[in-house]
Enzyme design. Structure first.
Site, PDB file in Angstrom:
ATOM      1  N   ALA A  80       0.444   0.263  -3.321  1.00  0.00           N
ATOM      2  CA  ALA A  80      -0.485  -0.733  -3.405  1.00  0.00           C
ATOM      3  C   ALA A  80      -1.923  -0.225  -2.866  1.00  0.00           C
ATOM      4  CB  ALA A  80      -0.263  -2.167  -2.907  1.00  0.00           C
TER       5      ALA A  80
ATOM      6  N   ASN B  46       4.973  -1.895   3.470  1.00  0.00           N
ATOM      7  CA  ASN B  46       4.933  -0.860   2.800  1.00  0.00           C
ATOM      8  C   ASN B  46       3.533  -0.037   2.908  1.00  0.00           C
ATOM      9  OD1 ASN B  46       7.722  -0.947   1.782  1.00  0.00           O
ATOM     10  ND2 ASN B  46       7.181  -2.229   0.046  1.00  0.00           N
TER      11      ASN B  46
ATOM     12  N   HIS C 158      -6.479  -4.369   1.287  1.00  0.00           N
ATOM     13  CA  HIS C 158      -6.146  -3.328   2.107  1.00  0.00           C
ATOM     14  C   HIS C 158      -7.349  -2.430   2.366  1.00  0.00           C
ATOM     15  CE1 HIS C 158      -2.094  -4.307   0.902  1.00  0.00           C
ATOM     16  NE2 HIS C 158      -2.546  -4.273  -0.370  1.00  0.00           N
TER      17      HIS C 158
END
Length: 271
Positions: A128, A194, A224
């Site tokens: 991601a 992750n 993020h």
């Protein structure tokens, strides 16, 4: 050496939201052939019903009719031990999405040893987050600091230790729910680990990578951010990811990175 005109024979481990999205994307790709899917025993009948006879659906590596050329894991952390380790040991190259599990040093060592024993390659998917290639390249010249900041809507942290820190259903301002190392983030927030683990393994490691996790009622997507500095200079990358249309908890980019890994495997020119 693989026949240049033959499709790459692929085993997929897992057939949840990511696995199904990947399969749909490559189902008609002449350079790839998903010939095997490994899922838990209780899912086999449903997956067979969805895929038909063209795919061998089994519940273990031992049940495979033959060894595939390449395996893609998108099933969760337990699949690394149960399926990826034996495939690597048998000589099958593997790409994995469950990077958060690699905060467990024993598991990382087991995967590395299996790959060495089988002469296989283990590829960690970027998932991601973007910029992993730049971070890994910057590592070659030396990194001084790497930080990952993960920001989610408050309800995205339900079922985590954040519930003991604040009322996630009634927040009006952002609150930091974790600050520490990537290894501790993976231990305390395993379902959200992750990206932090990927950044850490590409850069300065799980213990030196600084992580900050935030519950923020002002955002509607998972955000993020990676900040790094070193001999290369400085970098800052921020991504606001959309989920898969049929699963709001799963990053679309994670599925796209898995699709890219398969197509790179079949390609003679890779970027």
């Amino acid at each position: 050496m693989r026949n240049a005109h033959a499709p790459v024979d692929v085993a997929m481990i897992g057939f949840g939201a990511i696995g199904a999205a990947v399969y749909r994307a490559v189902e008609h790709d002449a350079a790839l052939r998903v010939a095997h899917v490994i899922v838990p025993e209780h899912q086999c009948d449903a997956v067979r019903g969805a895929l038909g006879e063209r795919v061998d659906v089994v519940s273990s590596v031992d049940a495979l009719a033959y060894r595939p050329q390449f395996a893609l894991e998108c099933a969760g952390h337990g699949a690394l031990v149960d399926h990826v380790v034996p495939l690597l040991r048998a000589g099958t190259d593997c790409a994995v999405a469950s990077i958060g599990a690699l905060s467990d040093l024993a598991l990382l060592d087991a995967l590395s040893e299996a790959a060495d024993e089988g002469g296989a390659t283990l590829t960690l998917l970027s998932g991601a987050i973007g910029g992993v290639d730049a971070l890994a390249a910057a590592k070659q010249g030396g990194l001084d600091e790497v930080q990952y900041i993960g920001r989610k809507p408050p309800l995205g942290w339900l079922g985590t230790p954040a519930e003991a820190l604040c009322d996630l259903r009634a927040m009006t301002a952002e609150q930091t729910i974790f600050e520490g190392s990537a290894r501790d983030a993976a231990r305390l927030y395993p379902k959200n680990a992750n990206v932090a683990a990927t950044v850490a393994l590409a850069g300065v490691g799980l213990d030196a990578t600084k992580v900050r996790l935030i519950a923020d009622p002002a955002v509607t997507r998972n955000v993020h951010r990676v900040v790094a500095r070193g001999a290369f200079g400085e970098m800052s990358i921020e991504m606001s990811g959309k989920p898969l249309p049929d699963n709001p908890k799963t990053s679309a980019l994670t599925a796209f990175s898995a699709i890219r890994a398969l197509r790179n495997r079949a390609s003679h020119c890779v970027i």
